[in-house]
Design an enzyme around this catalytic site. Sequence first.
Site, PDB file in Angstrom:
ATOM      1  N   GLU A   1       0.880  -1.176   0.000  1.00  0.00           N
ATOM      2  CA  GLU A   1       0.000   0.000   0.000  1.00  0.00           C
ATOM      3  C   GLU A   1       0.913   1.220   0.000  1.00  0.00           C
ATOM      4  O   GLU A   1       1.434   1.614   1.048  1.00  0.00           O
ATOM      5  CB  GLU A   1      -0.899  -0.026   1.251  1.00  0.00           C
ATOM      6  CG  GLU A   1      -1.834  -1.229   1.311  1.00  0.00           C
ATOM      7  CD  GLU A   1      -3.030  -1.096   0.378  1.00  0.00           C
ATOM      8  OE1 GLU A   1      -3.321   0.033  -0.058  1.00  0.00           O
ATOM      9  OE2 GLU A   1      -3.660  -2.120   0.069  1.00  0.00           O
TER      10      GLU A   1
ATOM     11  N   CYS B   1      -2.056   9.572   2.446  1.00  0.00           N
ATOM     12  CA  CYS B   1      -1.607   8.952   1.193  1.00  0.00           C
ATOM     13  C   CYS B   1      -2.517   9.299   0.021  1.00  0.00           C
ATOM     14  O   CYS B   1      -2.060   9.393  -1.110  1.00  0.00           O
ATOM     15  CB  CYS B   1      -1.501   7.444   1.358  1.00  0.00           C
ATOM     16  SG  CYS B   1      -3.039   6.685   1.871  1.00  0.00           S
TER      17      CYS B   1
HETATM   18  P1  NAD Z   1       8.150   4.635   5.115  1.00  0.00           P
HETATM   19  O1  NAD Z   1       8.203   3.848   3.860  1.00  0.00           O
HETATM   20  O2  NAD Z   1       9.310   5.506   5.466  1.00  0.00           O
HETATM   21  O3  NAD Z   1       7.943   3.684   6.384  1.00  0.00           O
HETATM   22  C1  NAD Z   1       6.853   2.768   6.518  1.00  0.00           C
HETATM   23  C2  NAD Z   1       7.217   1.666   7.489  1.00  0.00           C
HETATM   24  O4  NAD Z   1       8.318   0.932   6.953  1.00  0.00           O
HETATM   25  C3  NAD Z   1       7.653   2.115   8.878  1.00  0.00           C
HETATM   26  O5  NAD Z   1       7.100   1.219   9.840  1.00  0.00           O
HETATM   27  C4  NAD Z   1       9.155   1.964   8.847  1.00  0.00           C
HETATM   28  O6  NAD Z   1       9.712   1.674  10.107  1.00  0.00           O
HETATM   29  C5  NAD Z   1       9.322   0.766   7.940  1.00  0.00           C
HETATM   30  N1  NAD Z   1      10.619   0.704   7.253  1.00  0.00           N
HETATM   31  C6  NAD Z   1      11.444   1.717   6.943  1.00  0.00           C
HETATM   32  N2  NAD Z   1      12.518   1.259   6.253  1.00  0.00           N
HETATM   33  C7  NAD Z   1      12.323  -0.077   6.113  1.00  0.00           C
HETATM   34  C8  NAD Z   1      13.057  -1.118   5.484  1.00  0.00           C
HETATM   35  N3  NAD Z   1      14.207  -0.891   4.844  1.00  0.00           N
HETATM   36  N4  NAD Z   1      12.543  -2.367   5.519  1.00  0.00           N
HETATM   37  C9  NAD Z   1      11.369  -2.604   6.136  1.00  0.00           C
HETATM   38  N5  NAD Z   1      10.634  -1.672   6.756  1.00  0.00           N
HETATM   39  C10 NAD Z   1      11.115  -0.419   6.739  1.00  0.00           C
HETATM   40  O7  NAD Z   1       6.802   5.478   5.027  1.00  0.00           O
HETATM   41  P2  NAD Z   1       6.279   6.577   6.018  1.00  0.00           P
HETATM   42  O8  NAD Z   1       7.128   7.804   5.899  1.00  0.00           O
HETATM   43  O9  NAD Z   1       6.075   5.985   7.372  1.00  0.00           O
HETATM   44  O10 NAD Z   1       4.835   6.871   5.381  1.00  0.00           O
HETATM   45  C11 NAD Z   1       4.634   7.765   4.349  1.00  0.00           C
HETATM   46  C12 NAD Z   1       4.442   7.063   3.010  1.00  0.00           C
HETATM   47  O11 NAD Z   1       3.467   6.055   3.137  1.00  0.00           O
HETATM   48  C13 NAD Z   1       3.917   7.981   1.935  1.00  0.00           C
HETATM   49  O12 NAD Z   1       4.565   7.687   0.718  1.00  0.00           O
HETATM   50  C14 NAD Z   1       2.449   7.631   1.830  1.00  0.00           C
HETATM   51  O13 NAD Z   1       1.845   7.911   0.592  1.00  0.00           O
HETATM   52  C15 NAD Z   1       2.485   6.181   2.111  1.00  0.00           C
HETATM   53  N6  NAD Z   1       1.200   5.740   2.633  1.00  0.00           N
HETATM   54  C16 NAD Z   1       0.447   4.905   1.887  1.00  0.00           C
HETATM   55  C17 NAD Z   1      -0.794   4.504   2.361  1.00  0.00           C
HETATM   56  C18 NAD Z   1      -1.678   3.573   1.588  1.00  0.00           C
HETATM   57  O14 NAD Z   1      -2.598   3.023   2.193  1.00  0.00           O
HETATM   58  N7  NAD Z   1      -1.476   3.350   0.308  1.00  0.00           N
HETATM   59  C19 NAD Z   1      -1.239   4.946   3.602  1.00  0.00           C
HETATM   60  C20 NAD Z   1      -0.427   5.786   4.325  1.00  0.00           C
HETATM   61  C21 NAD Z   1       0.794   6.173   3.845  1.00  0.00           C
END
Ligand code: NAD
Length: 482
Positions: A227, A261
């Site tokens: 997502e 998002c």
């Molecule tokens: P992110 O990708 O930085 O982090 C998301 C999660 O991944 C966190 O729990 C983080 O600890 C973990 N993570 C970070 N690096 C990782 C790695 N190398 N391996 C595994 N896990 C890792 O995203 P964010 O800044 O927390 O959220 C913002 C982004 O999420 C935006 O791009 C937004 O559009 C997207 N988003 C999408 C949805 C959806 O439902 N499609 C909903 C909310 C947010």
Amino acid sequence: MPADTAHTPNIENTDGARDLARLFALQKETCAASPYPSFDERIDRLNRLIRLTEDNETKFVEAINADFGNRSFYETVIAEIVVTVSGAKLAKKHLQNWMRPRGVPTPLHMLPAKSRIEPQPLGVVGVISPWNYPLQLALAPTVAALAAGNSVLIKPSELTPRLSEALKQAIASEFDEGVCAVVTGGVEVGQAFTETPFDHLLFTGSTSIGARVAQAAANNLTPVTLELGGKSPAIIDESADIGAAAKSIAYGKMMNAGQTCVAPDYVLAPEQLLDQTADAIADAARSMFPAIDTSDDYTSIISDRHFSRLKSLADDARKRGARIIEIGSSNALHPQRKIPLTIVINPPSDAEVMKEEIFGPILPILSTASADSAIAHVNAGDRPLALYWYGDNKQTRDRVLQKTVSGGVTVNDTLWHVAQENLPFGGVGKSGIGAYHGERGFETFSHLKPVFYQSRFTSGSILYPPYTEKTGKVLSFLRKFI
Ligand code: NAD
């Protein structure tokens, strides 16, 4: 742990790592001992999830508020508590129907056999959630996975540590760890999580990390639902009610200070309506937040890093000569990391604000010559998570819907297709893989097992060897029915 799942994630021996390994092994054992939780057990699990969400509402609201610096109380109640509980209640209402084996027609030449699709739990599901709606995006996939009869391990974001801790305690108070648990930790734990051989992994977060998650999961052939994010356009047609569209866009962009998002990332408006649209959005923003500088109803930016990133996006557009309308006085807001709605009119295409997902309250408005040039603009970029179209002209609406590919669409409003639990929610292309919510969520976390029930009156054995002239005749006869 069974031999085929004895993959050890490559991480240091931290608390988070030890927790992850222990909880994963425990959940595997739980699933092996009870691979098909009954309807009553699943209802009990959903009731526990509803109870923990409602009983801890104040704790969750306060934790999220502290994590953000300031998070609107109403936004937390609506988008975290109400959305989660209503999703769980909908799952309870339909669960019996979802769990039922689905009959499919059996072709004439295979009768009198019967054929069914029988949904089956996958096993242990991993959920990685982001910080922007930290409760909803941890619990909504958990609702779907529990309804489908799985055990669930959640890894929330390290950027909302207070909420993560509150969630961990709340889940521990209601659930046996073999059924549902939270593991906390930083990026290393996140990486180890993705290297763990879950039966399914749902990741919500950025597109760049999503690609790394998919790569790590591929080593175990763990199926993933991703997502992700992207630049979701709001297209205003000549036939639109500009006042209504402006209110909807201002709301969608300012909710959670644009850290959503599916927030409209930018607006495409007909040339002759550009100024009117920008002014109407500015007016709508002022009337929604008359005292944005001091209002607790306007949410802060999550961290100093995100705050600086957004400031530099606006500064870059300003330097490149784009006209900017700022609602409120940004300087007064800095101590709480608040950024007012910043409308950027016709930024050049190489402006930073047009290159990456904004994920904050900056709103570029671009003029377009026609509906077709709006379509071409959308199609020149990655496939967005959401698309919003405003207008009354049904032919143009259908042309836009048919010629663009986005995760989901709301016509004449923003965000709402996500709240409609009976619609699948997910992205396409760079904005995601797979979907959940409602029945689609149940299916995502189920193995839809095809089962063919042969009849004892089958005549299939007449095709067994040794092959004779009679086999040829039977085959010719059967081919008439194919
Ligand atoms: P992110 O990708 O930085 O982090 C998301 C999660 O991944 C966190 O729990 C983080 O600890 C973990 N993570 C970070 N690096 C990782 C790695 N190398 N391996 C595994 N896990 C890792 O995203 P964010 O800044 O927390 O959220 C913002 C982004 O999420 C935006 O791009 C937004 O559009 C997207 N988003 C999408 C949805 C959806 O439902 N499609 C909903 C909310 C947010």
